[in-house]
Write a protein that holds these residues in place. Structure first.
Motif, PDB file in Angstrom:
ATOM      1  N   ARG A 186      29.929  49.171  35.079  1.00 40.35           N
ATOM      2  CA  ARG A 186      28.508  49.050  35.387  1.00 40.35           C
ATOM      3  C   ARG A 186      28.266  48.602  36.823  1.00 40.35           C
ATOM      4  O   ARG A 186      27.241  48.944  37.425  1.00 40.35           O
ATOM      5  CB  ARG A 186      27.854  48.075  34.407  1.00 40.35           C
ATOM      6  CG  ARG A 186      27.838  48.564  32.962  1.00 40.35           C
ATOM      7  CD  ARG A 186      27.101  47.578  32.066  1.00 40.35           C
ATOM      8  NE  ARG A 186      26.981  48.068  30.702  1.00 40.35           N
ATOM      9  CZ  ARG A 186      27.867  47.873  29.746  1.00 40.35           C
ATOM     10  NH1 ARG A 186      28.979  47.194  30.025  1.00 40.35           N
ATOM     11  NH2 ARG A 186      27.681  48.352  28.532  1.00 40.35           N
ATOM     12  N   LEU A 187      29.191  47.814  37.368  1.00 39.33           N
ATOM     13  CA  LEU A 187      29.004  47.326  38.737  1.00 39.33           C
ATOM     14  C   LEU A 187      29.018  48.481  39.741  1.00 39.33           C
ATOM     15  O   LEU A 187      28.192  48.521  40.664  1.00 39.33           O
ATOM     16  CB  LEU A 187      30.089  46.306  39.096  1.00 39.33           C
ATOM     17  CG  LEU A 187      29.988  45.708  40.514  1.00 39.33           C
ATOM     18  CD1 LEU A 187      28.648  45.006  40.702  1.00 39.33           C
ATOM     19  CD2 LEU A 187      31.145  44.747  40.770  1.00 39.33           C
ATOM     20  N   SER A 188      29.932  49.427  39.570  1.00 41.83           N
ATOM     21  CA  SER A 188      29.974  50.565  40.493  1.00 41.83           C
ATOM     22  C   SER A 188      28.719  51.419  40.368  1.00 41.83           C
ATOM     23  O   SER A 188      28.195  51.932  41.368  1.00 41.83           O
ATOM     24  CB  SER A 188      31.225  51.410  40.225  1.00 41.83           C
ATOM     25  OG  SER A 188      31.191  51.951  38.907  1.00 41.83           O
ATOM     26  N   LEU A 189      28.200  51.575  39.132  1.00 38.12           N
ATOM     27  CA  LEU A 189      26.945  52.312  38.957  1.00 38.12           C
ATOM     28  C   LEU A 189      25.789  51.585  39.623  1.00 38.12           C
ATOM     29  O   LEU A 189      24.927  52.208  40.262  1.00 38.12           O
ATOM     30  CB  LEU A 189      26.658  52.505  37.466  1.00 38.12           C
ATOM     31  CG  LEU A 189      27.590  53.450  36.700  1.00 38.12           C
ATOM     32  CD1 LEU A 189      27.237  53.444  35.222  1.00 38.12           C
ATOM     33  CD2 LEU A 189      27.508  54.862  37.265  1.00 38.12           C
ATOM     34  N   LEU A 190      25.762  50.255  39.499  1.00 38.83           N
ATOM     35  CA  LEU A 190      24.701  49.471  40.127  1.00 38.83           C
ATOM     36  C   LEU A 190      24.754  49.595  41.647  1.00 38.83           C
ATOM     37  O   LEU A 190      23.716  49.748  42.311  1.00 38.83           O
ATOM     38  CB  LEU A 190      24.819  48.009  39.702  1.00 38.83           C
ATOM     39  CG  LEU A 190      23.814  47.037  40.327  1.00 38.83           C
ATOM     40  CD1 LEU A 190      22.388  47.425  39.939  1.00 38.83           C
ATOM     41  CD2 LEU A 190      24.112  45.602  39.906  1.00 38.83           C
ATOM     42  N   VAL A 191      25.960  49.539  42.202  1.00 39.27           N
ATOM     43  CA  VAL A 191      26.116  49.692  43.654  1.00 39.27           C
ATOM     44  C   VAL A 191      25.621  51.061  44.097  1.00 39.27           C
ATOM     45  O   VAL A 191      24.909  51.196  45.105  1.00 39.27           O
ATOM     46  CB  VAL A 191      27.589  49.479  44.057  1.00 39.27           C
ATOM     47  CG1 VAL A 191      27.817  49.901  45.509  1.00 39.27           C
ATOM     48  CG2 VAL A 191      27.984  48.023  43.880  1.00 39.27           C
ATOM     49  N   LEU A 205      33.346  48.702  47.134  1.00 44.56           N
ATOM     50  CA  LEU A 205      32.050  49.361  46.956  1.00 44.56           C
ATOM     51  C   LEU A 205      30.903  48.421  47.303  1.00 44.56           C
ATOM     52  O   LEU A 205      29.906  48.840  47.917  1.00 44.56           O
ATOM     53  CB  LEU A 205      31.912  49.855  45.511  1.00 44.56           C
ATOM     54  CG  LEU A 205      32.800  51.034  45.104  1.00 44.56           C
ATOM     55  CD1 LEU A 205      32.600  51.376  43.637  1.00 44.56           C
ATOM     56  CD2 LEU A 205      32.524  52.254  45.971  1.00 44.56           C
ATOM     57  N   VAL A 206      31.016  47.149  46.923  1.00 46.97           N
ATOM     58  CA  VAL A 206      29.981  46.173  47.290  1.00 46.97           C
ATOM     59  C   VAL A 206      29.916  46.017  48.808  1.00 46.97           C
ATOM     60  O   VAL A 206      28.834  45.897  49.401  1.00 46.97           O
ATOM     61  CB  VAL A 206      30.239  44.825  46.600  1.00 46.97           C
ATOM     62  CG1 VAL A 206      29.302  43.752  47.141  1.00 46.97           C
ATOM     63  CG2 VAL A 206      30.065  44.944  45.089  1.00 46.97           C
ATOM     64  N   ALA A 207      31.082  46.019  49.477  1.00 48.41           N
ATOM     65  CA  ALA A 207      31.109  45.937  50.940  1.00 48.41           C
ATOM     66  C   ALA A 207      30.418  47.149  51.563  1.00 48.41           C
ATOM     67  O   ALA A 207      29.676  47.023  52.553  1.00 48.41           O
ATOM     68  CB  ALA A 207      32.554  45.835  51.428  1.00 48.41           C
TER      69      ALA A 207
END
Length: 682
Positions: free
Chosen positions: A203-208, A106-108
């Motif tokens: 939370r990281l996926s929501l932030l992305v 997801l970050v990519a």
């Protein structure tokens, strides 16, 4: 579609595919580890089916008919799936390695999407201003729908946080810098209260996801070529009854927030002291300011709608001129500090319950405060972009017209040179008239002027004052005539007039640095002055000029006056095709500004003018409130917002200067880079 456009679209498709790959990994993990994964898989299958169906449908019917369906299926359904994946994370899922792989993918996808958005804004004209784009709205709506589906705690606060993100995107499309100041509060409230008790939420996926949705609007703060007032134009078309109703609803919601905060204070350990103080502050400070909030909204939108009606009936006048004539700048200057105080009081009243706050009170604050900040941003844009005074002086002398057909300069006959010079003089006079620029003199000389004549004319021009006896905000100096190789003006008897001498004359008259000087130079070598302007730190100076191209095609020529013709046409004709995609020219239009240009502000009205204005604008019964809250002066409590905005504008001009710099008088300084690749700059 060109090769670069195809590459940009390919990058977008790759980002979308990588994003779906991350979602697939997340569904796979939950299929393995959740006790009841059927509902997650069902959402995934529904989303995938909807996307496939939309692609098939797009090939069967026209793109216009699928313009609403495509954002729904490509963003709404996947955002529901991502929300379900993020909110359904358990301790077992959290500790699985595949969950980390999903986050990496997801970050990519976010990195690829940012690359696409950057490429898109570097090669394409920004789309017209809109309140919020359809794909952004559908993505946030899908995320909000996933909250009750997942059954997460504090669902009300999370939905309010999603609304806050939507308001942030709306604000970024308006290029509102003030909104950035409340983003830390949003993060703090989410970590402390809204997301409290959801330790295993991804939370990281929501932030992305939030970054993917908001990245385009955030880039608009830097890349948008529209003026500050133009970005608000979609709001001007909103029915007046809707705007009034929104102001009343805001007052009702804030009243509910006030009562809920008071209710939470009953659990405070020192409630016997806190509740009386809170009640007194609410009656003495909060209530009068929020009554003023409704009144100011009511009167503001009345004036805006009347100005828009005038604009529709009189297309020859610009929106800024009509707004100024309706007294909107005076109104904004007076009410802007009051609305800043209103936002501060709202936040202060909420802080009474900092130790007893709930997700409901936090959620309501995340709706009320952004709406107040948006109004503050609008009032600030009105106060700094309206009402500026401008005077102009033009000096035109026939110049040598150059032809590059054989890479050599040839003199044209005097009759042709004179015709180009008189045309430039006529165009600049029309420019002054169209933009209500006070004419300080438009002089034509058939021969080069002497140093004494030029110095006398410039001293007279720089000494011009308004009817109130104060200096003009902007002094526009136009010159078209002969120059030497370094760009200095060629005068009679071999004399030269340098940029350094011009700045010295300007600073001798402009000691207080409350005005700015704009140079519009239509000469073959004026580009050498651009670096000098960018190093001028002792005054506010801007320059609009051109580069002359060498090695043009055989049938292309350059004439002194062509730049003036195109620049005036672009600034006076909204339907102008000059500098469009199919426009070809042997010159490059460019501008330069001094380092602290963004710190410049128009003169503010006098105290007497302000007192007269508010006495005519507000009825007698609320005038004591207006006097009481004069403590919210813009030079005190508004200083932080103003200083932050100036610094951010300075950063924007340093990192990503716009191709169109709006001056505030209805015209723009331009940079136009579209030229044949084989051309070189003289």
């Amino acid at each position: 579609m060109g090769a670069l456009d195809k590459l940009t679209e390919l990058v977008r498709i790759i980002a979308y595919v990588v994003f779906w790959a991350g979602l697939g990994v997340g569904v796979h993990v939950r299929w393995k580890l959740l006790l009841n994964p059927a509902w997650v898989v069902a959402v995934a299958l529904l989303s995938a089916t909807g996307v496939i169906f939309s692609f098939i449908l797009s090939f069967q019917i026209s793109q216009h008919k699928t313009s609403i369906l495509m954002p729904f299926t490509l963003t709404f359904l996947p955002s529901i799936l991502l929300g379900v994946i993020a909110f359904s994370q358990t301790q077992l899922v959290h500790s699985d390695d595949h969950e980390m792989y999903m986050n990496v993918v997801l970050v990519a996808s976010l990195a690829i999407y940012i690359t696409w958005a950057s490429l898109k804004r570097s090669i394409a004209t920004p789309p017209p201003p809109v309140p919020i784009r359809l794909h952004e709205l559908s993505a946030l709506a899908g995320l909000a729908v996933s909250v009750p589906i997942s059954g997460v705690p504090n669902s009300f606060g999370i939905i309010c946080s999603i609304i806050f993100i939507g308001l942030a995107i709306f604000s970024f499309h308006r290029r509102s810098v003030s909104f950035i100041l409340i983003l830390p509060l949003f993060v703090l409230l989410n970590l402390k209260t809204v997301l409290y008790g959801t330790e295993y939420m991804n939370r990281l996926s929501l932030l992305v996801f939030v970054c993917i949705v908001a990245v385009e609007s955030a880039m608009d703060i830097f890349a948008s070529t529209y003026s500050s007032l133009s970005t608000w134009s979609p709001i001007f078309e909103t029915p007046l009854c809707v705007l009034r109703l929104l102001a009343v609803l805001m007052f009702c919601v804030e009243t509910v927030l006030l009562l809920l905060v008071a209710n939470t204070l009953s659990t405070h350990k020192e409630w016997w002291l806190v509740i009386p103080l809170y009640s007194a502050c609410s009656l003495v400070v909060w209530l009068p300011l929020h009554i003023l909030y409704v009144i100011i909204n009511w009167k503001l939108w009345n004036r805006v709608k009347k100005a828009v009606e005038i604009l529709k009936s009189d297309t020859t006048r610009s929106l800024s001129h009509i707004f100024s004539s309706r007294g909107l700048r005076h109104f904004a200057l007076f009410t802007y500090p009051l609305m800043v105080g209103n936002a501060i009081v709202t936040l202060a009243q909420f802080m009474w319950s900092w130790t007893t706050q709930t997700d409901v009170t936090c959620g309501l604050l995340l709706i009320c405060l952004p709406l107040q900040v948006i109004l503050i941003s609008f009032l600030r844009d009105l106060s700094i972009n309206l009402g500026g005074s401008c005077c102009g002086y033009a000096l035109v002398t026939p110049s040598v017209l150059r032809s590059y057909s054989d890479d050599a300069a040839n003199l044209r006959n005097a009759q042709v040179s004179t015709s180009f010079a008189t045309r430039s003089l006529r165009l600049i006079q029309e420019f002054f008239s169209h933009h209500l620029v006070e004419d300080g003199g438009c002089e034509y000389s058939s021969d080069r002027v002497t140093q004494d004549m030029l110095a006398a004319s410039l001293n007279k021009f720089f000494s011009m004052k308004t009817k109130q006896g104060i200096a003009y905000d902007t002094y526009l100096l136009y010159y078209s005539g002969p120059v030497v190789e370094n760009g200095d003006w060629a005068l009679k008897d071999g004399a030269e007039f340098s940029y350094g001498r011009l700045v010295t004359m300007w600073t001798d008259h402009e000691v207080s640095q409350t005005s700015r000087l704009i140079l519009v130079l239509d000469t073959a070598k004026s580009n050498y002055w651009v670096p000098l302007v960018r190093k001028t730190s002792i005054a506010y100076v801007g320059i609009q000029t051109l580069y002359v191209m060498k090695d043009c095609e055989r049938d292309q020529t350059f004439s002194i006056g062509d730049f003036t013709r195109d620049w005036v046409d672009y600034n006076c004709n909204p339907q102008s095709s000059v500098y469009s995609a199919d426009f070809s020219t042997p010159i490059i239009t460019t501008y330069g500004i001094s380092p602290y240009w963004t710190f410049f502000r128009f003169h503010e009205p006098s105290v007497d003018e302000m007192n007269k204005h508010w006495s005519e604008s507000f009825f007698f019964s609320i005038r004591p409130f207006l006097l009481l809250y004069s403590i919210f002066d813009s030079k005190r409590l508004c200083f932080v917002c103003s200083f932050f905005s100036k610094c951010f504008s300075l950063l924007r001009m340093s990192v990503c200067p716009p191709n169109q710099l709006h001056i505030g008088h209805g015209f723009k300084l331009l940079r136009f880079f579209k030229t044949p690749s084989s051309h070189s700059i003289s």
